[in-house]
Design a protein around this motif. Structure first.
Motif, PDB file in Angstrom:
ATOM      1  N   ALA A  37      42.578  45.132  37.354  1.00 49.69           N
ATOM      2  CA  ALA A  37      44.082  45.074  37.186  1.00 49.69           C
ATOM      3  C   ALA A  37      44.666  44.178  38.289  1.00 49.69           C
ATOM      4  O   ALA A  37      43.869  43.777  39.289  1.00 49.69           O
ATOM      5  CB  ALA A  37      44.656  46.268  37.394  1.00 49.69           C
ATOM      6  N   ASN A  38      45.832  44.017  38.306  1.00 50.98           N
ATOM      7  CA  ASN A  38      46.449  43.115  39.493  1.00 50.98           C
ATOM      8  C   ASN A  38      46.278  44.027  40.521  1.00 50.98           C
ATOM      9  O   ASN A  38      46.363  45.142  40.673  1.00 50.98           O
ATOM     10  CB  ASN A  38      47.916  43.146  38.951  1.00 50.98           C
ATOM     11  CG  ASN A  38      48.348  42.036  38.014  1.00 50.98           C
ATOM     12  OD1 ASN A  38      47.405  41.065  37.746  1.00 50.98           O
ATOM     13  ND2 ASN A  38      49.248  42.139  37.243  1.00 50.98           N
ATOM     14  N   GLY A  39      46.021  43.402  41.741  1.00 52.95           N
ATOM     15  CA  GLY A  39      45.875  43.867  42.910  1.00 52.95           C
ATOM     16  C   GLY A  39      44.628  44.563  43.285  1.00 52.95           C
ATOM     17  O   GLY A  39      44.219  45.312  44.143  1.00 52.95           O
ATOM     18  N   ALA A  40      43.677  44.370  42.278  1.00 54.34           N
ATOM     19  CA  ALA A  40      42.286  44.869  42.314  1.00 54.34           C
ATOM     20  C   ALA A  40      41.215  44.214  43.431  1.00 54.34           C
ATOM     21  O   ALA A  40      40.452  44.746  43.878  1.00 54.34           O
ATOM     22  CB  ALA A  40      41.589  45.185  41.023  1.00 54.34           C
ATOM     23  N   GLY A  41      41.743  42.943  43.727  1.00 56.28           N
ATOM     24  CA  GLY A  41      41.042  42.216  44.730  1.00 56.28           C
ATOM     25  C   GLY A  41      40.305  41.155  44.132  1.00 56.28           C
ATOM     26  O   GLY A  41      39.505  40.453  45.012  1.00 56.28           O
ATOM     27  N   LYS A  42      40.525  40.583  42.976  1.00 58.66           N
ATOM     28  CA  LYS A  42      39.623  39.817  42.302  1.00 58.66           C
ATOM     29  C   LYS A  42      39.870  38.442  43.048  1.00 58.66           C
ATOM     30  O   LYS A  42      38.980  37.718  43.249  1.00 58.66           O
ATOM     31  CB  LYS A  42      40.121  39.631  40.863  1.00 58.66           C
ATOM     32  CG  LYS A  42      39.819  40.801  39.918  1.00 58.66           C
ATOM     33  CD  LYS A  42      40.102  40.401  38.504  1.00 58.66           C
ATOM     34  CE  LYS A  42      41.584  39.875  38.118  1.00 58.66           C
ATOM     35  NZ  LYS A  42      42.671  40.994  38.615  1.00 58.66           N
ATOM     36  N   SER A  43      40.908  37.760  43.461  1.00 55.19           N
ATOM     37  CA  SER A  43      41.491  36.639  43.765  1.00 55.19           C
ATOM     38  C   SER A  43      40.754  36.450  45.373  1.00 55.19           C
ATOM     39  O   SER A  43      40.368  35.708  45.787  1.00 55.19           O
ATOM     40  CB  SER A  43      42.708  36.206  43.815  1.00 55.19           C
ATOM     41  OG  SER A  43      43.256  35.732  42.473  1.00 55.19           O
ATOM     42  N   SER A  44      40.867  37.583  45.972  1.00 58.83           N
ATOM     43  CA  SER A  44      40.314  37.545  47.294  1.00 58.83           C
ATOM     44  C   SER A  44      38.915  37.459  47.497  1.00 58.83           C
ATOM     45  O   SER A  44      38.451  36.866  48.215  1.00 58.83           O
ATOM     46  CB  SER A  44      40.756  38.962  48.014  1.00 58.83           C
ATOM     47  OG  SER A  44      42.304  39.060  48.364  1.00 58.83           O
ATOM     48  N   LEU A  45      38.348  38.334  46.427  1.00 54.69           N
ATOM     49  CA  LEU A  45      36.706  38.139  46.412  1.00 54.69           C
ATOM     50  C   LEU A  45      36.395  36.728  46.022  1.00 54.69           C
ATOM     51  O   LEU A  45      35.327  36.248  46.652  1.00 54.69           O
ATOM     52  CB  LEU A  45      36.237  39.177  45.159  1.00 54.69           C
ATOM     53  CG  LEU A  45      34.702  39.139  45.067  1.00 54.69           C
ATOM     54  CD1 LEU A  45      33.831  39.418  46.148  1.00 54.69           C
ATOM     55  CD2 LEU A  45      34.250  40.017  43.713  1.00 54.69           C
ATOM     56  N   LEU A  46      37.070  35.971  45.116  1.00 56.90           N
ATOM     57  CA  LEU A  46      36.513  34.656  44.896  1.00 56.90           C
ATOM     58  C   LEU A  46      36.636  33.921  46.033  1.00 56.90           C
ATOM     59  O   LEU A  46      35.796  32.937  46.386  1.00 56.90           O
ATOM     60  CB  LEU A  46      37.467  34.078  43.688  1.00 56.90           C
ATOM     61  CG  LEU A  46      37.317  34.896  42.449  1.00 56.90           C
ATOM     62  CD1 LEU A  46      38.060  34.012  41.327  1.00 56.90           C
ATOM     63  CD2 LEU A  46      36.121  34.992  41.877  1.00 56.90           C
ATOM     64  N   ARG A  47      37.628  34.073  46.710  1.00 55.07           N
ATOM     65  CA  ARG A  47      38.032  33.268  48.038  1.00 55.07           C
ATOM     66  C   ARG A  47      36.930  33.616  49.066  1.00 55.07           C
ATOM     67  O   ARG A  47      36.517  32.673  49.892  1.00 55.07           O
ATOM     68  CB  ARG A  47      39.248  33.234  48.579  1.00 55.07           C
ATOM     69  CG  ARG A  47      40.595  32.624  47.719  1.00 55.07           C
ATOM     70  CD  ARG A  47      41.767  32.952  48.012  1.00 55.07           C
ATOM     71  NE  ARG A  47      42.153  32.016  49.328  1.00 55.07           N
ATOM     72  CZ  ARG A  47      42.441  30.943  49.195  1.00 55.07           C
ATOM     73  NH1 ARG A  47      42.461  30.016  48.265  1.00 55.07           N
ATOM     74  NH2 ARG A  47      42.738  30.229  50.436  1.00 55.07           N
ATOM     75  N   LEU A  48      36.398  34.817  49.428  1.00 52.68           N
ATOM     76  CA  LEU A  48      35.524  35.366  50.019  1.00 52.68           C
ATOM     77  C   LEU A  48      34.139  34.458  49.628  1.00 52.68           C
ATOM     78  O   LEU A  48      33.393  33.907  50.488  1.00 52.68           O
ATOM     79  CB  LEU A  48      35.345  36.641  50.150  1.00 52.68           C
ATOM     80  CG  LEU A  48      36.507  37.336  50.988  1.00 52.68           C
ATOM     81  CD1 LEU A  48      36.490  39.015  50.536  1.00 52.68           C
ATOM     82  CD2 LEU A  48      36.195  37.259  52.495  1.00 52.68           C
ATOM     83  N   LEU A  49      33.725  34.489  48.396  1.00 52.04           N
ATOM     84  CA  LEU A  49      32.314  33.862  48.153  1.00 52.04           C
ATOM     85  C   LEU A  49      32.567  32.437  48.293  1.00 52.04           C
ATOM     86  O   LEU A  49      31.299  31.879  48.529  1.00 52.04           O
ATOM     87  CB  LEU A  49      32.413  34.317  46.501  1.00 52.04           C
ATOM     88  CG  LEU A  49      32.604  35.649  45.734  1.00 52.04           C
ATOM     89  CD1 LEU A  49      32.038  35.628  44.471  1.00 52.04           C
ATOM     90  CD2 LEU A  49      31.049  36.109  46.646  1.00 52.04           C
ATOM     91  N   LEU A  50      33.675  31.912  48.311  1.00 57.89           N
ATOM     92  CA  LEU A  50      33.575  30.347  48.552  1.00 57.89           C
ATOM     93  C   LEU A  50      33.804  29.990  49.812  1.00 57.89           C
ATOM     94  O   LEU A  50      33.563  28.900  50.465  1.00 57.89           O
ATOM     95  CB  LEU A  50      35.061  29.697  47.902  1.00 57.89           C
ATOM     96  CG  LEU A  50      35.056  29.709  46.491  1.00 57.89           C
ATOM     97  CD1 LEU A  50      36.434  29.803  45.704  1.00 57.89           C
ATOM     98  CD2 LEU A  50      34.240  28.416  45.993  1.00 57.89           C
ATOM     99  N   GLY A  51      33.708  30.966  50.816  1.00 58.05           N
ATOM    100  CA  GLY A  51      33.809  31.071  52.201  1.00 58.05           C
ATOM    101  C   GLY A  51      35.183  30.334  52.956  1.00 58.05           C
ATOM    102  O   GLY A  51      35.136  30.124  54.174  1.00 58.05           O
ATOM    103  N   LEU A  52      36.286  30.815  51.922  1.00 61.39           N
ATOM    104  CA  LEU A  52      37.577  30.559  52.493  1.00 61.39           C
ATOM    105  C   LEU A  52      38.357  31.508  52.904  1.00 61.39           C
ATOM    106  O   LEU A  52      39.417  31.150  53.798  1.00 61.39           O
ATOM    107  CB  LEU A  52      38.460  30.037  51.147  1.00 61.39           C
ATOM    108  CG  LEU A  52      38.008  28.815  50.279  1.00 61.39           C
ATOM    109  CD1 LEU A  52      38.725  28.873  48.945  1.00 61.39           C
ATOM    110  CD2 LEU A  52      37.828  27.515  51.043  1.00 61.39           C
ATOM    111  N   LEU A  53      37.966  32.639  52.976  1.00 60.64           N
ATOM    112  CA  LEU A  53      38.450  33.897  53.697  1.00 60.64           C
ATOM    113  C   LEU A  53      37.106  34.503  54.765  1.00 60.64           C
ATOM    114  O   LEU A  53      36.008  34.312  54.251  1.00 60.64           O
ATOM    115  CB  LEU A  53      38.942  34.802  52.813  1.00 60.64           C
ATOM    116  CG  LEU A  53      40.241  34.413  52.001  1.00 60.64           C
ATOM    117  CD1 LEU A  53      40.684  35.891  51.188  1.00 60.64           C
ATOM    118  CD2 LEU A  53      41.330  34.327  53.008  1.00 60.64           C
TER     119      LEU A  53
END
Length: 254
Positions: A37-53
């Motif tokens: 759902a919204n706010g579950a952390g999907k976009s944050s996880l993707l950016r972590l996987l890319l090394g952007l966070l």
């Protein structure tokens, strides 16, 4: 061999815990739908996987190496990213935007050659948008821009394409063509990870689903074994009726 993995990953925004003790792995040929759902952390996880966070704890491993130890070009040669939206300040042509995906291969300062031009044309043909080649990117619709970004990721020749809600803004025909293309790419050994709000598309096209809920990975497996009416109610707080027929699964409001 595992391409990308996380080990006990945690991430905060301010004092808010976004991802908690998350471990996963992505293998060659995986076509993964990331649900939540919204706010579950999907976009944050993707950016972590890319090394952007940067995670608060744990690590991301690319080919067994900490992603933080690799150069951005080394990461880009393995991982391609398609964001939800992107609007440059300069009206580059579609051909120029897509050709940017070749930079991890060719490096800066080298003019595109015939191989690069062929790669751009092939990607546009695959997505059915070859007619946009000379159009200014800034004049395209949101759905057309999304397809151009996917073409840019394809010419990068990375081993894993990460897409943040890739069907957003696409009409029904382009949605189906894109999902079929991602299936073909996975069948050729490429890895695909797509975040989505649409469980029915995961059932139709993915071979694996990851489910995020309140910052934790609560399921990882074949879509037909993971996505059911109980999961839908848990994630989205809606009561649905599950219908299984002719090898397909549908959900209707109760």
């Amino acid at each position: 061999m595992t391409l990308l993995a996380t080990h006990r990953l945690s991430f905060y925004i301010g004092r808010r815990l976004i991802l908690d003790d998350l471990s996963l792995s992505i293998e060659p040929g995986d076509n993964i739908a990331l649900l939540g759902a919204n706010g579950a952390g999907k976009s944050s996880l993707l950016r972590l996987l890319l090394g952007l966070l940067k995670p608060a704890a744990g690590q991301v491993l690319l080919d067994g190496q900490p992603i933080t130890a690799l150069s951005r070009r080394a990461v880009a040669r393995q991982l391609a990213y398609v964001p939800q939206s992107h609007v440059p300040s300069f009206p580059f042509s579609v051909a120029q935007i897509v050709a940017q995906g070749r930079l991890p291969v060719t490096g800066l300062g080298q003019a595109p050659g015939a191989v690069d031009a062929d790669a751009v044309q092939h990607a546009l043909n695959e997505l059915g948008i070859e007619h946009l080649l000379e159009r200014p990117y800034t004049e395209l619709s949101g759905g057309e821009r999304q397809l151009v970004l996917i073409a840019r990721a394809m010419v990068q020749r990375a081993r894993l394409i990460i897409l943040d809600e890739p069907v957003t803004g696409l009409d029904y025909g382009h949605q189906l063509r894109l999902l079929a293309l991602l299936q073909r790419l996975a069948g050729q050994g490429l890895s695909v990870l797509s975040s989505s709000h649409r469980p029915e598309q995961a059932l139709a096209s993915a071979n694996r689903v990851l489910v995020l809920h309140e910052g934790r990975l609560i399921a990882d497996g074949p879509p037909s074994a993971v996505i059911d009416s109980d999961l839908m109610q848990r994630l989205y707080q809606v009561a649905v009726r599950q219908i299984d027929t002719a090898g397909h699964r549908f959900f209707l409001p109760c």
